[in-house]
Design an enzyme around this catalytic site. Structure first.
Site, short mmCIF file in Angstrom:
data_model
loop_
_atom_site.label_atom_id
_atom_site.label_comp_id
_atom_site.label_asym_id
_atom_site.label_seq_id
_atom_site.Cartn_x
_atom_site.Cartn_y
_atom_site.Cartn_z
N ARG A 7 0.85 -1.21 0.07
CA ARG A 7 -0.03 0.83 -0.05
C ARG A 7 0.55 0.99 -0.54
O ARG A 7 0.28 2.25 -0.23
CB ARG A 7 -0.87 0.42 1.55
CG ARG A 7 -2.21 -1.32 1.34
CD ARG A 7 -2.72 -0.98 2.48
NE ARG A 7 -3.59 -2.15 2.79
CZ ARG A 7 -4.83 -2.14 3.40
NH1 ARG A 7 -4.88 -1.41 4.48
NH2 ARG A 7 -5.49 -3.20 3.58
N GLU A 57 -10.78 -1.59 -4.95
CA GLU A 57 -12.05 -0.52 -4.05
C GLU A 57 -10.80 1.14 -4.05
O GLU A 57 -9.34 0.26 -4.20
CB GLU A 57 -11.84 -1.08 -2.85
CG GLU A 57 -12.10 -0.22 -1.25
CD GLU A 57 -12.44 -0.95 -0.18
OE1 GLU A 57 -11.07 -1.76 -0.16
OE2 GLU A 57 -13.07 -0.72 0.69
C1 LIG Z 1 -10.21 -0.52 6.30
C2 LIG Z 1 -10.09 -2.39 6.34
C3 LIG Z 1 -9.44 -2.32 7.41
C4 LIG Z 1 -10.19 -3.84 8.23
O1 LIG Z 1 -9.76 -4.42 7.29
C5 LIG Z 1 -9.90 -6.42 7.64
N1 LIG Z 1 -8.34 -6.27 7.34
C6 LIG Z 1 -7.53 -5.96 6.88
N2 LIG Z 1 -6.43 -7.18 6.54
C7 LIG Z 1 -7.32 -8.08 6.61
C8 LIG Z 1 -6.10 -9.12 6.35
N3 LIG Z 1 -5.45 -9.66 6.10
N4 LIG Z 1 -7.34 -10.29 6.29
C9 LIG Z 1 -8.76 -10.52 7.36
N5 LIG Z 1 -9.18 -8.88 7.42
C10 LIG Z 1 -8.15 -8.10 7.83
C11 LIG Z 1 -9.59 -5.46 9.40
O2 LIG Z 1 -10.83 -6.15 10.14
C12 LIG Z 1 -9.63 -4.43 9.67
O3 LIG Z 1 -10.39 -3.90 10.80
#
Ligand SMILES: CCC[C@H]1O[C@@H](n2cnc3c(N)ncnc32)[C@H](O)[C@@H]1O
Length: 481
Positions: free
Chosen positions: A98, A169
């Protein structure tokens, strides 16, 4: 400022593309024409735009998790494990990618290989490159979207779209203000014009790629009008570059009436602004993100938060719901926990989908309030930009007219302060420099005063802090102990 909300011409795009595909070794494998052919070879069942359109026609709310791990085989196993429990798949990209730190991502891949487990918080798609990303797509039966948080997502787009991902996204505001500290807004907006123009080029060749601005922003008590303004602006910017399939999003706040009003007003406002800008042949859908703030560590309570979001999404009529997991309080979820979040969501969606949340004066009032707030702020954005919404955005953020609460970006004013009212709706405690009419500000002030009276304390920033922690402490409103 050379930034203009104008469709990039082919020469400008192609000269920039030379630099983009040279920015990491895997860029050289991308061949746009070959990517178009591959995209055309995908069945409709693997195309985001088709699945979204069917869901909107049928009034269904689709389920999508977030998921991403370092190594390709593990990432494939993870998504194969999840795909029977959801309708749409992600590939959540790691934090190094990112930030365009591909050399660090490479180290992370090496360390993960040595450790036999993922040591990155997402899938480093740029390092893996076109063929390996295509192997992911080939191994799945559902459409796959790139989910990330990248201010400069140009190379990531080139590789993943050619590889067969059918949704992307992000946006120049929504992946800058909540994600970066010092990336100039003009720069991220311009980078995202490139990404949107690339999607536009695929569209011109008959390949529809879904574009989803990142709705929740900081995910912390963001008033609906704030995230709606950003979503609508990014939708307009994408449409100008030739994108046709737009999903606008919103992060659950917790008061059911407000959340339903948010999703319904978002769709109506998007159509209002898109058509006022002269766009008619677009495909619009909405996405509801389950609670994006702090979660309870207790997994049973976490499931309750997840299901409350699933219910709100279905009752609001959102096209898609982004699903959380019971491991939210601890970090990257196991595949089992990820699947459990989906299964809990499925149960609630199935129990709610045939129910109608009735219109009411309260719901109507919330919808109208959000519309008034959005129209006020966007009118100022267009005025500041002298009609150009890209220029207007940069000036509006600098002026504090567009202001995202609790966002790290130094260009963001951070003066707007939200707080919950006595029924948990997100209201304005301090409007900062956001230009809202007096009667709207009075409405918010009165709602907050009701809570202050009920709690026998002055409205204060302490209330705001209490609200930020409330849900992780099994409350909605941060009441004094
Ligand atoms: C804006 C996104 C934040 C949220 O995105 C989720 N998130 C981020 N990285 C992963 C991942 N590698 N596998 C599953 N969920 C993931 C978490 O909930 C976090 O709060």
């Amino acid at each position: 400022m050379q930034l203009r909300n104008k469709k990039l011409d082919m020469d400008t795009f192609l000269s920039e593309r030379t630099e983009v595909v040279a920015s990491w070794v895997t860029g050289k494998d991308v061949d746009f024409e070959e990517g178009v052919r591959y995209q055309h070879s995908l069945p409709e069942s693997k195309r985001f735009s088709s699945v979204l359109a069917a869901a909107d026609r049928e009034g269904r709310t689709l389920r999508q998790p977030r998921a991403g791990v370092a190594l390709v085989d593990e990432h494939i196993k993870l998504l194969q494990f999840l795909e029977d429990a959801c309708d749409l798949l992600p590939s959540t990209i790691d934090a190094y990618t990112r930030l365009n730190h591909y050399e660090k991502a490479a180290e992370g891949i090496a360390r993960s290989t040595a450790a036999g487990t993922s040591l990155l918080n997402g899938f480093p798609a740029v390092n893996h490159g076109l063929k390996e990303c295509r192997r992911v797509v080939e191994s799945l039966t559902k459409p796959v979207q790139v989910r990330h948080g990248t201010p400069d997502a140009r190379l990531l787009a080139e590789i993943t779209l050619a590889a067969g991902f059918t949704a992307y996204e992000g946006g120049g505001i929504s992946y800058n203000i909540p994600y970066a500290k010092k990336v100039p807004l003009e720069r991220s907006l311009r980078h995202w014009q490139y990404c949107d123009r690339l999607v536009g080029f695929y569209e011109e060749r008959g390949v529809r790629i879904n574009r989803e601005p990142f709705g929740p922003l900081s995910g912390t008590l963001v008033p609906p009008f704030v995230s709606h303004c950003v979503a609508i602006i990014e939708g307009l910017l994408a449409l100008e570059q030739g994108c046709k399939c737009i999903t606008l999003g919103y992060g659950q706040a917790g008061n059911l009436v407000q959340d339903i009003a948010a999703i319904r007003s978002l769709r109506e406002l998007a159509n209002e602004y898109f058509q006022a800008a002269g766009f008619t042949d677009y495909q619009l859908s909405t996405v509801f993100h389950q609670w994006m703030g702090g979660f309870p560590e207790n997994e049973a309570m976490a499931f309750s938060v997840i299901c409350s979001g699933a219910a709100a999404a279905a009752l609001a009529g959102a096209t898609k719901v982004i699903v959380k997991t019971p491991h939210e309080a601890s970090g990257v979820p196991t595949k089992e926990a990820n699947k459990q979040g989906l299964e809990a969501t499925t149960q609630t969606l199935n129990m709610v989908r045939e129910q109608i949340f009735p219109m009411s004066p309260t719901l109507d009032q919330e919808i109208e309030l959000i519309k008034r707030e959005v129209r006020c702020v966007l009118a100022k954005v267009f005025e500041l930009g002298e009609g150009d919404v890209a220029i207007g955005t940069v000036r509006a953020v600098a002026a504090g007219v567009l202001d995202v609460p609790f966002a790290p970006a130094t260009c963001n004013a951070g003066k707007l302060l939200p707080v919950r009212d006595n029924v948990g709706a997100v209201r304005i405690f301090d409007a900062g420099r956001v230009p809202l009419p007096d009667d709207v500000l009075t409405f918010h002030r009165d709602r907050v005063a009701e809570r202050a009276k009920a709690e026998k304390r002055e409205a204060s920033s302490q209330m705001v802090v209490d609200d930020i922690y409330a849900i992780s402490k099994s409350r909605l409103i941060g009441r004094p102990r």
